[in-house]
Scaffold this active site. Structure first.
Site, PDB file in Angstrom:
ATOM      1  N   GLY A   1       0.826  -1.196   0.000  1.00  0.00           N
ATOM      2  CA  GLY A   1       0.000   0.000   0.000  1.00  0.00           C
ATOM      3  C   GLY A   1       0.863   1.249   0.000  1.00  0.00           C
ATOM      4  O   GLY A   1       2.006   1.224   0.457  1.00  0.00           O
TER       5      GLY A   1
ATOM      6  N   GLN B   1       2.899  10.018   1.186  1.00  0.00           N
ATOM      7  CA  GLN B   1       4.200   9.338   1.283  1.00  0.00           C
ATOM      8  C   GLN B   1       5.118   9.656   0.116  1.00  0.00           C
ATOM      9  O   GLN B   1       6.317   9.405   0.185  1.00  0.00           O
ATOM     10  CB  GLN B   1       4.003   7.815   1.358  1.00  0.00           C
ATOM     11  CG  GLN B   1       3.345   7.353   2.640  1.00  0.00           C
ATOM     12  CD  GLN B   1       3.250   5.836   2.665  1.00  0.00           C
ATOM     13  OE1 GLN B   1       2.308   5.264   2.135  1.00  0.00           O
ATOM     14  NE2 GLN B   1       4.241   5.191   3.256  1.00  0.00           N
TER      15      GLN B   1
ATOM     16  N   CYS C   1       5.848   0.074   7.483  1.00  0.00           N
ATOM     17  CA  CYS C   1       5.467   1.176   6.595  1.00  0.00           C
ATOM     18  C   CYS C   1       6.679   1.583   5.789  1.00  0.00           C
ATOM     19  O   CYS C   1       7.786   1.628   6.311  1.00  0.00           O
ATOM     20  CB  CYS C   1       4.975   2.345   7.451  1.00  0.00           C
ATOM     21  SG  CYS C   1       4.477   3.780   6.490  1.00  0.00           S
ATOM     22  N   LEU C   2       6.461   1.859   4.530  1.00  0.00           N
ATOM     23  CA  LEU C   2       7.571   2.278   3.670  1.00  0.00           C
ATOM     24  C   LEU C   2       8.189   3.591   4.149  1.00  0.00           C
ATOM     25  O   LEU C   2       9.316   3.900   3.809  1.00  0.00           O
ATOM     26  CB  LEU C   2       7.096   2.409   2.220  1.00  0.00           C
ATOM     27  CG  LEU C   2       6.638   1.096   1.562  1.00  0.00           C
ATOM     28  CD1 LEU C   2       6.135   1.349   0.158  1.00  0.00           C
ATOM     29  CD2 LEU C   2       7.749   0.051   1.557  1.00  0.00           C
TER      30      LEU C   2
ATOM     31  N   HIS D   1      -4.619   1.408   7.335  1.00  0.00           N
ATOM     32  CA  HIS D   1      -3.264   1.964   7.410  1.00  0.00           C
ATOM     33  C   HIS D   1      -3.094   3.121   6.418  1.00  0.00           C
ATOM     34  O   HIS D   1      -2.570   4.181   6.762  1.00  0.00           O
ATOM     35  CB  HIS D   1      -2.264   0.839   7.126  1.00  0.00           C
ATOM     36  CG  HIS D   1      -0.824   1.236   7.161  1.00  0.00           C
ATOM     37  ND1 HIS D   1       0.073   0.744   8.085  1.00  0.00           N
ATOM     38  CD2 HIS D   1      -0.112   2.071   6.357  1.00  0.00           C
ATOM     39  CE1 HIS D   1       1.264   1.275   7.853  1.00  0.00           C
ATOM     40  NE2 HIS D   1       1.188   2.075   6.804  1.00  0.00           N
ATOM     41  N   GLU D   2      -3.576   2.900   5.197  1.00  0.00           N
ATOM     42  CA  GLU D   2      -3.378   3.922   4.157  1.00  0.00           C
ATOM     43  C   GLU D   2      -4.309   5.120   4.353  1.00  0.00           C
ATOM     44  O   GLU D   2      -3.896   6.255   4.118  1.00  0.00           O
ATOM     45  CB  GLU D   2      -3.577   3.320   2.762  1.00  0.00           C
ATOM     46  CG  GLU D   2      -2.652   2.153   2.412  1.00  0.00           C
ATOM     47  CD  GLU D   2      -1.181   2.419   2.693  1.00  0.00           C
ATOM     48  OE1 GLU D   2      -0.745   3.592   2.621  1.00  0.00           O
ATOM     49  OE2 GLU D   2      -0.451   1.462   2.993  1.00  0.00           O
TER      50      GLU D   2
ATOM     51  N   HIS E   1      -2.864   7.452   6.763  1.00  0.00           N
ATOM     52  CA  HIS E   1      -1.853   8.358   6.172  1.00  0.00           C
ATOM     53  C   HIS E   1      -2.498   9.652   5.666  1.00  0.00           C
ATOM     54  O   HIS E   1      -1.881  10.715   5.700  1.00  0.00           O
ATOM     55  CB  HIS E   1      -1.151   7.689   4.985  1.00  0.00           C
ATOM     56  CG  HIS E   1       0.013   6.831   5.356  1.00  0.00           C
ATOM     57  ND1 HIS E   1       1.127   7.316   6.011  1.00  0.00           N
ATOM     58  CD2 HIS E   1       0.269   5.517   5.137  1.00  0.00           C
ATOM     59  CE1 HIS E   1       2.010   6.338   6.175  1.00  0.00           C
ATOM     60  NE2 HIS E   1       1.514   5.222   5.669  1.00  0.00           N
TER      61      HIS E   1
END
Ligand code: CO
Length: 173
Positions: free
Chosen positions: A46, A51, A88-89, A130-131, A134
């Site tokens: 994701g 991000q 997380c990236l 999660h996304e 963000h």
């Protein structure tokens, strides 16, 4: 298409409320294509536009069931509970247990602006939560599950068997 730079925790871009998308144009489509490529290159499941430094309400998800693009997503309903390791990236080398709903119903626009709904379960539900977090400036490390030693031990045992299924960095987000 091009790879975008993924911003890391500490960058103010990750702490803003994302603005709604109003133009479903070529520029949006290019961004969506770049996000998909960037997510895949990073082995994520994701990615949210903040991000890659874009303050817009846009998410790409692929938990192995095909690409899902969510624009201006709104979570309509949640039910149940699951606790899983997330990464997380934008937060390197960190995995923590987070409590999430087992199921979420999410409404969003697609790349042409049509409204669509998804019933997301399991990892897909985690990815949606999660996304969309963000998009509200929230990171998974803000909501690490408050667990007893016994509960942690039990979860670690459970997850030793499924060690390669971590969220967000190994396969995911
Ligand atoms: Co993330």
């Amino acid at each position: 298409m091009a790879l975008r730079n993924i911003v890391k925790i500490g960058d103010p871009a990750l702490r803003k409320n994302a603005r709604k998308v109003t133009n479903f144009d070529d520029k949006l489509h290019l961004l969506l294509d770049d996000m998909k490529e960037t997510m895949e290159e990073a082995n994520g499941v994701g990615l949210a536009a903040p991000q890659v430094g874009i303050n817009r309400s846009i998410v790409t998800i692929d938990v192995g069931e095909g690409l899902v693009e969510l624009i201006n997503p709104e979570i309509l309903e949640t039910s149940g509970e699951q606790i899983n390791l997330e990464g997380c990236l934008s937060v390197e080398d960190t995995k923590e247990y987070v409590r999430r709903p087992e199921h979420v119903k999410v409404r969003a626009q697609n790349r042409t602006g049509e409204w669509v709904e998804y019933d997301a379960y399991d990892y897909f539900a985690i990815a949606v939560c999660h996304e969309t977090d963000h998009l509200n400036g929230v990171l998974f490390v803000d909501k690490i599950a408050d667990l007893t030693e016994e509960e942690l031990e039990e979860l670690r045992k459970r997850d030793e068997e499924a060690d390669d299924e971590d969220f967000d960095t190994q396969e995911d987000d």
